[in-house]
Design a protein around this motif. Structure first.
Motif, short mmCIF file in Angstrom:
data_model
loop_
_atom_site.label_atom_id
_atom_site.label_comp_id
_atom_site.label_asym_id
_atom_site.label_seq_id
_atom_site.Cartn_x
_atom_site.Cartn_y
_atom_site.Cartn_z
N LYS A 1 0.99 -1.12 0.18
CA LYS A 1 0.09 -0.13 0.05
C LYS A 1 0.95 1.16 -0.11
N GLN B 1 1.52 4.30 -3.46
CA GLN B 1 1.37 5.67 -3.39
C GLN B 1 2.18 6.42 -4.78
N THR C 1 9.12 9.02 0.02
CA THR C 1 8.99 9.09 -1.28
C THR C 1 10.26 8.56 -1.92
N LEU D 1 0.07 6.12 5.89
CA LEU D 1 -0.59 6.61 4.30
C LEU D 1 -0.68 7.88 4.27
N ARG E 1 1.22 10.54 1.84
CA ARG E 1 0.62 11.50 0.91
C ARG E 1 0.98 12.91 1.13
#
Length: 237
Positions: free
Chosen positions: A19, A23, A150, A212, A216
């Protein structure tokens, strides 16, 4: 099957990692401004604007890593995390990633002075980067670590630049691309540590959902940086 119970049980480490990785669909490699850069459509002015604005992000990276370390009581985590500061600030004979980015700026036609005095940094870019640094200073260190993920998606964008820029922009000296070469090695190493900490710490469904949301948020920071540059410099169709 008790669907109510299933809804609150934590995901397995494998599902949680999947998951997080999913992203990547919102990573700024897909932003029109970055697509323009990597498909050879950018003008020299647009490239110089991107390099100058991205420098502001580069200089806060070791600052956010120092903030993570200052909030982290775990000596073993700090011993590993400090490598990130060395990567960007330099260590020993290695001048570091910030200097490598300055060399990229020189290669695209900027002067050292106009890079380091931040004269070209746009307000929207500055606001987004400052928000990220403040998050890492103020939130628990595990959340700040999660925001660094990231990096899961970064090697792809660096490899794409190395593969496409020499052909699209032959006027940029190859030595100016050394930052991207460095990060193809450093980023995967960083991911191993950051991902392990995240998978260990965010071990309830509520915490996993929080992770999450954090990722984001960081993706939004990077996207906003590109929005600001696209608005100011335009996007060549």
């Amino acid at each position: 099957m008790n669907t109510t119970t299933d809804a609150v049980l934590p995901w397995s480490r494998e599902k949680f990692e999947a998951k997080l990785r999913n992203q990547g669909a919102a990573y700024h490699i897909h932003h029109p401004f970055n697509v323009m850069l990597n498909t050879g459509k950018a003008t020299p002015e647009q490239i110089r604007g991107w390099v100058a604005n991205r420098f502001y992000y580069q200089i806060i990276i070791p600052m956010k890593d120092a903030a993570i370390m200052s909030n982290c009581p775990d000596r073993e985590v700090r011993r590993g995390w400090i490598e990130r500061i060395h990567d960007h600030d330099g260590h020993g004979d290695d001048p570091g990633g910030i200097e490598a980015w300055i060399r990229l700026g020189l290669a695209v036609g900027l002067s050292r002075e106009e890079i380091v005095d931040l004269r070209h940094v746009l307000p929207g870019n500055r606001f987004a980067v400052d928000a990220y640094l403040n998050f890492c200073r103020q939130r628990p260190w595990q959340e700040a670590v999660c925001s660094s993920l990231t990096e899961l998606f970064a090697p792809t964008i660096h490899k794409e630049r190395l593969a496409t820029w020499p052909g699209h922009y032959p006027w940029i000296e190859s030595t100016g691309l050394q930052y991207f070469r460095n990060r193809t090695i450093q980023a995967p190493r960083d991911v191993i540590q950051g991902l392990a900490i995240t998978l260990d710490h965010f071990n309830t469904r509520e915490l996993q959902q929080r992770a999450l949301d954090i990722l984001r948020f960081k993706l939004d920071v990077l996207w906003q940086m590109n929005d600001a540059m696209a608005l100011h410099y335009g996007v060549t169709p």
